[in-house]
Design a protein around this motif. Structure first.
Motif, PDB file in Angstrom:
ATOM      1  N   ALA A  44       0.829  -1.203   0.000  1.00  0.00           N
ATOM      2  CA  ALA A  44       0.000   0.000   0.000  1.00  0.00           C
ATOM      3  C   ALA A  44       0.862   1.252   0.000  1.00  0.00           C
ATOM      4  O   ALA A  44       0.509   2.264  -0.619  1.00  0.00           O
ATOM      5  CB  ALA A  44      -0.917  -0.006   1.220  1.00  0.00           C
ATOM      6  N   GLY A  45       2.005   1.170   0.680  1.00  0.00           N
ATOM      7  CA  GLY A  45       2.919   2.298   0.693  1.00  0.00           C
ATOM      8  C   GLY A  45       3.446   2.647  -0.684  1.00  0.00           C
ATOM      9  O   GLY A  45       3.605   3.821  -1.024  1.00  0.00           O
ATOM     10  N   VAL A  46       3.698   1.635  -1.502  1.00  0.00           N
ATOM     11  CA  VAL A  46       4.141   1.885  -2.878  1.00  0.00           C
ATOM     12  C   VAL A  46       3.050   2.615  -3.650  1.00  0.00           C
ATOM     13  O   VAL A  46       3.312   3.607  -4.354  1.00  0.00           O
ATOM     14  CB  VAL A  46       4.502   0.563  -3.584  1.00  0.00           C
ATOM     15  N   GLY A  47       1.810   2.132  -3.526  1.00  0.00           N
ATOM     16  CA  GLY A  47       0.708   2.779  -4.232  1.00  0.00           C
ATOM     17  C   GLY A  47       0.505   4.209  -3.783  1.00  0.00           C
ATOM     18  O   GLY A  47       0.301   5.115  -4.606  1.00  0.00           O
ATOM     19  N   ALA A  48       0.556   4.451  -2.468  1.00  0.00           N
ATOM     20  CA  ALA A  48       0.383   5.807  -1.955  1.00  0.00           C
ATOM     21  C   ALA A  48       1.523   6.723  -2.384  1.00  0.00           C
ATOM     22  O   ALA A  48       1.311   7.891  -2.715  1.00  0.00           O
ATOM     23  CB  ALA A  48       0.296   5.760  -0.426  1.00  0.00           C
ATOM     24  N   THR A  49       2.737   6.189  -2.388  1.00  0.00           N
ATOM     25  CA  THR A  49       3.886   6.984  -2.813  1.00  0.00           C
ATOM     26  C   THR A  49       3.767   7.393  -4.277  1.00  0.00           C
ATOM     27  O   THR A  49       4.093   8.528  -4.650  1.00  0.00           O
ATOM     28  CB  THR A  49       5.187   6.196  -2.588  1.00  0.00           C
ATOM     29  N   LEU A  50       3.287   6.482  -5.109  1.00  0.00           N
ATOM     30  CA  LEU A  50       3.081   6.815  -6.524  1.00  0.00           C
ATOM     31  C   LEU A  50       2.077   7.947  -6.678  1.00  0.00           C
ATOM     32  O   LEU A  50       2.242   8.835  -7.526  1.00  0.00           O
ATOM     33  CB  LEU A  50       2.602   5.576  -7.283  1.00  0.00           C
ATOM     34  N   VAL A  51       1.025   7.930  -5.853  1.00  0.00           N
ATOM     35  CA  VAL A  51       0.014   8.985  -5.922  1.00  0.00           C
ATOM     36  C   VAL A  51       0.597  10.321  -5.469  1.00  0.00           C
ATOM     37  O   VAL A  51       0.424  11.354  -6.132  1.00  0.00           O
ATOM     38  CB  VAL A  51      -1.208   8.618  -5.053  1.00  0.00           C
ATOM     39  N   ILE A  52       1.302  10.320  -4.347  1.00  0.00           N
ATOM     40  CA  ILE A  52       1.798  11.568  -3.774  1.00  0.00           C
ATOM     41  C   ILE A  52       2.950  12.154  -4.576  1.00  0.00           C
ATOM     42  O   ILE A  52       3.007  13.360  -4.836  1.00  0.00           O
ATOM     43  CB  ILE A  52       2.242  11.335  -2.311  1.00  0.00           C
ATOM     44  N   VAL A  53       3.871  11.287  -5.008  1.00  0.00           N
ATOM     45  CA  VAL A  53       5.085  11.773  -5.680  1.00  0.00           C
ATOM     46  C   VAL A  53       4.867  12.003  -7.170  1.00  0.00           C
ATOM     47  O   VAL A  53       5.301  13.020  -7.730  1.00  0.00           O
ATOM     48  CB  VAL A  53       6.241  10.779  -5.457  1.00  0.00           C
ATOM     49  N   PHE A 111      14.112  10.066  -5.241  1.00  0.00           N
ATOM     50  CA  PHE A 111      14.224  10.823  -6.493  1.00  0.00           C
ATOM     51  C   PHE A 111      13.121  11.856  -6.647  1.00  0.00           C
ATOM     52  O   PHE A 111      12.980  12.461  -7.706  1.00  0.00           O
ATOM     53  CB  PHE A 111      14.211   9.870  -7.682  1.00  0.00           C
ATOM     54  N   SER A 112      12.344  12.079  -5.601  1.00  0.00           N
ATOM     55  CA  SER A 112      11.312  13.107  -5.663  1.00  0.00           C
ATOM     56  C   SER A 112      11.955  14.483  -5.526  1.00  0.00           C
ATOM     57  O   SER A 112      12.794  14.718  -4.650  1.00  0.00           O
ATOM     58  CB  SER A 112      10.288  12.906  -4.550  1.00  0.00           C
ATOM     59  N   ALA A 121       6.195  16.673  -0.932  1.00  0.00           N
ATOM     60  CA  ALA A 121       5.719  15.334  -1.271  1.00  0.00           C
ATOM     61  C   ALA A 121       6.426  14.282  -0.428  1.00  0.00           C
ATOM     62  O   ALA A 121       5.807  13.330   0.060  1.00  0.00           O
ATOM     63  CB  ALA A 121       5.941  15.055  -2.754  1.00  0.00           C
ATOM     64  N   THR A 122       7.723  14.473  -0.240  1.00  0.00           N
ATOM     65  CA  THR A 122       8.490  13.542   0.593  1.00  0.00           C
ATOM     66  C   THR A 122       7.962  13.528   2.016  1.00  0.00           C
ATOM     67  O   THR A 122       7.798  12.466   2.635  1.00  0.00           O
ATOM     68  CB  THR A 122       9.974  13.942   0.598  1.00  0.00           C
ATOM     69  N   GLN A 123       7.673  14.722   2.553  1.00  0.00           N
ATOM     70  CA  GLN A 123       7.139  14.811   3.910  1.00  0.00           C
ATOM     71  C   GLN A 123       5.758  14.160   3.990  1.00  0.00           C
ATOM     72  O   GLN A 123       5.436  13.480   4.968  1.00  0.00           O
ATOM     73  CB  GLN A 123       7.059  16.272   4.340  1.00  0.00           C
ATOM     74  N   SER A 124       4.942  14.356   2.967  1.00  0.00           N
ATOM     75  CA  SER A 124       3.600  13.768   2.945  1.00  0.00           C
ATOM     76  C   SER A 124       3.665  12.246   2.918  1.00  0.00           C
ATOM     77  O   SER A 124       2.891  11.567   3.594  1.00  0.00           O
ATOM     78  CB  SER A 124       2.816  14.273   1.731  1.00  0.00           C
ATOM     79  N   PRO A 155       2.398  11.686  13.725  1.00  0.00           N
ATOM     80  CA  PRO A 155       1.937  10.459  13.060  1.00  0.00           C
ATOM     81  C   PRO A 155       1.490   9.419  14.086  1.00  0.00           C
ATOM     82  O   PRO A 155       2.080   9.273  15.155  1.00  0.00           O
ATOM     83  CB  PRO A 155       3.165   9.987  12.276  1.00  0.00           C
ATOM     84  N   LEU A 156       0.449   8.684  13.750  1.00  0.00           N
ATOM     85  CA  LEU A 156      -0.163   7.767  14.712  1.00  0.00           C
ATOM     86  C   LEU A 156       0.785   6.656  15.156  1.00  0.00           C
ATOM     87  O   LEU A 156       0.747   6.224  16.306  1.00  0.00           O
ATOM     88  CB  LEU A 156      -1.436   7.165  14.107  1.00  0.00           C
ATOM     89  N   SER A 157       1.624   6.163  14.239  1.00  0.00           N
ATOM     90  CA  SER A 157       2.542   5.085  14.614  1.00  0.00           C
ATOM     91  C   SER A 157       3.581   5.523  15.638  1.00  0.00           C
ATOM     92  O   SER A 157       4.109   4.691  16.390  1.00  0.00           O
ATOM     93  CB  SER A 157       3.252   4.528  13.375  1.00  0.00           C
ATOM     94  N   VAL A 158       3.876   6.813  15.673  1.00  0.00           N
ATOM     95  CA  VAL A 158       4.792   7.314  16.692  1.00  0.00           C
ATOM     96  C   VAL A 158       4.160   7.142  18.076  1.00  0.00           C
ATOM     97  O   VAL A 158       4.805   6.676  19.029  1.00  0.00           O
ATOM     98  CB  VAL A 158       5.133   8.796  16.442  1.00  0.00           C
TER      99      VAL A 158
END
Length: 350
Positions: free
Chosen positions: A111-120, A183-184, A189-192, A323-326
């Motif tokens: 899911a992280g890959v998919g979200a990263t593609l959307v954001i970046v 490479f962004s 976007a990186t922060q997001s 962030p919630l995981s923190v």
């Protein structure tokens, strides 16, 4: 895998569920008062009364903040917490390992890959508010298919094979996400991406809640209907087969169910650690190892826990959010170590 609680009697299931449900509902109302702009609880109750009865009278500013901004987030926290706890309890039984959590199968990393593609890269940008959720869900389902396909190609789904395949694929997907972020050219976007990967419920809207509620409800009903099979599977595949449980089919079904459930939840909340690991342990300590008791207690406990995690994330460094995981890591790690010291686990193959 056995779970032994030293001494003492199990708590009454119905009474415990009533206490957890009451505490969750009260916490939900209270949580609506917390945020970057603190509100009075009485004002929050006025908004809820006005919205639920249709009688006007609430302050318009309170109405906007409570109903449009905070209420969807609070409901999503409850749904995500309940769903991750259910997925964690199921995953620990599926792989017969008390250290398993819902993200063991690589679904979160996919899911992280998919979200990263959307954001970046702006993939699926035409979907508006659904772009991030759709991209994350697509990545999660891709990870599910790959892990399932690799496991089947290697001889079928077994606990050890699932764990190893999931860990390896998680590392691969995480590397892809890191490559995209590296490479962004856009620092925002990186922060997001980083914030989303660590879990966040900010920006939740009413339209996003129903799919998550449906997924968690269906998963909960299915798991409760299979509680006796889950008990047998937790005792070992040989025991389960001797009791007439279709072990292979059950494993495949649980794998698909957990993967889809986690994919839906990660798509709306990002990766939130420790909930699916710690809460099922607490449930087993309180009510024993039978799944007909563990599952409802874990779901209610997960909802309650996530509500207060979200509150902490909103107020600790107000007006910014953590962030919630923190938060779950800071709270969940010592709790889990404490639980680990109180319990004894045994493992068997299968």
């Amino acid at each position: 895998m056995s779970h032994d609680r030293p001494g003492g009697r199990r708590l009454p299931l119905v009474a415990l569920c009533v206490v957890l449900l009451t505490g969750t509902l009260v916490s939900a109302v209270v949580s609506l008062a917390f945020g970057s702009e603190p509100l009075s609880v009485s004002g929050v109750i006025d908004v809820l009364r006005s919205r639920l009865t249709g009688v006007p009278g609430a302050d318009p500013t309170y109405d906007t903040i409570v109903w449009e901004l905070r209420a969807p987030r609070v409901l999503m926290a409850m749904v995500v917490g309940a769903g991750l706890a259910l997925a964690g309890a199921c995953m620990q039984t599926l792989v017969r390992n008390p250290l398993a959590d819902p993200y063991l199968l690589g679904v979160s990393a996919g899911a992280g890959v998919g979200a990263t593609l959307v954001i970046v890269l702006g993939v699926f940008s035409g979907l508006g508010i659904w772009a991030l959720s759709f991209g994350a869900l697509a990545g999660a389902l891709m990870a599910t298919v790959l892990v399932f396909g690799i496991s089947m190609a290697q001889g079928g789904i077994t606990p050890l094979r699932l764990i190893l395949t999931g860990v390896v694929m998680s590392a691969a997907f995480s590397s892809v996400s890191s490559f995209l972020v590296f490479f962004s050219a856009d620092p925002k976007a990186t922060q997001s991406v980083l914030f989303w990967l660590l879990g966040s419920l900010s920006g939740t809207v009413w339209q996003q809640i129903l799919p998550s509620v449906i997924a968690v409800t269906i998963a909960g009903v299915i798991l409760m209907s299979l509680h006796s099979w889950l008990d047998a599977l937790a005792a070992g595949p040989d025991v389960a087969a001797g009791l007439g449980v279709p072990v292979k089919g059950l494993r495949v079904g649980l794998f698909v169910l957990v993967s889809v459930l986690v994919g839906v939840l990660v798509a709306v909340s990002g990766g939130i650690g420790f909930v699916g690991l710690v809460i099922p342990h607490l449930a087993r300590i309180l009510v024993g190892a039978l799944h007909r008791a563990v599952l409802p207690v874990a779901a209610l406990g997960g909802a309650f826990f996530m509500l207060w995690v979200d509150i902490a994330a909103r107020v600790i460094v107000r007006p910014q959010e953590i962030p919630l995981s923190v938060v779950t890591g800071l709270v969940g790690a010592p709790i889990f170590l404490l639980l680990l010291g109180r319990r004894h686990y045994t493992y068997s193959g299968g």
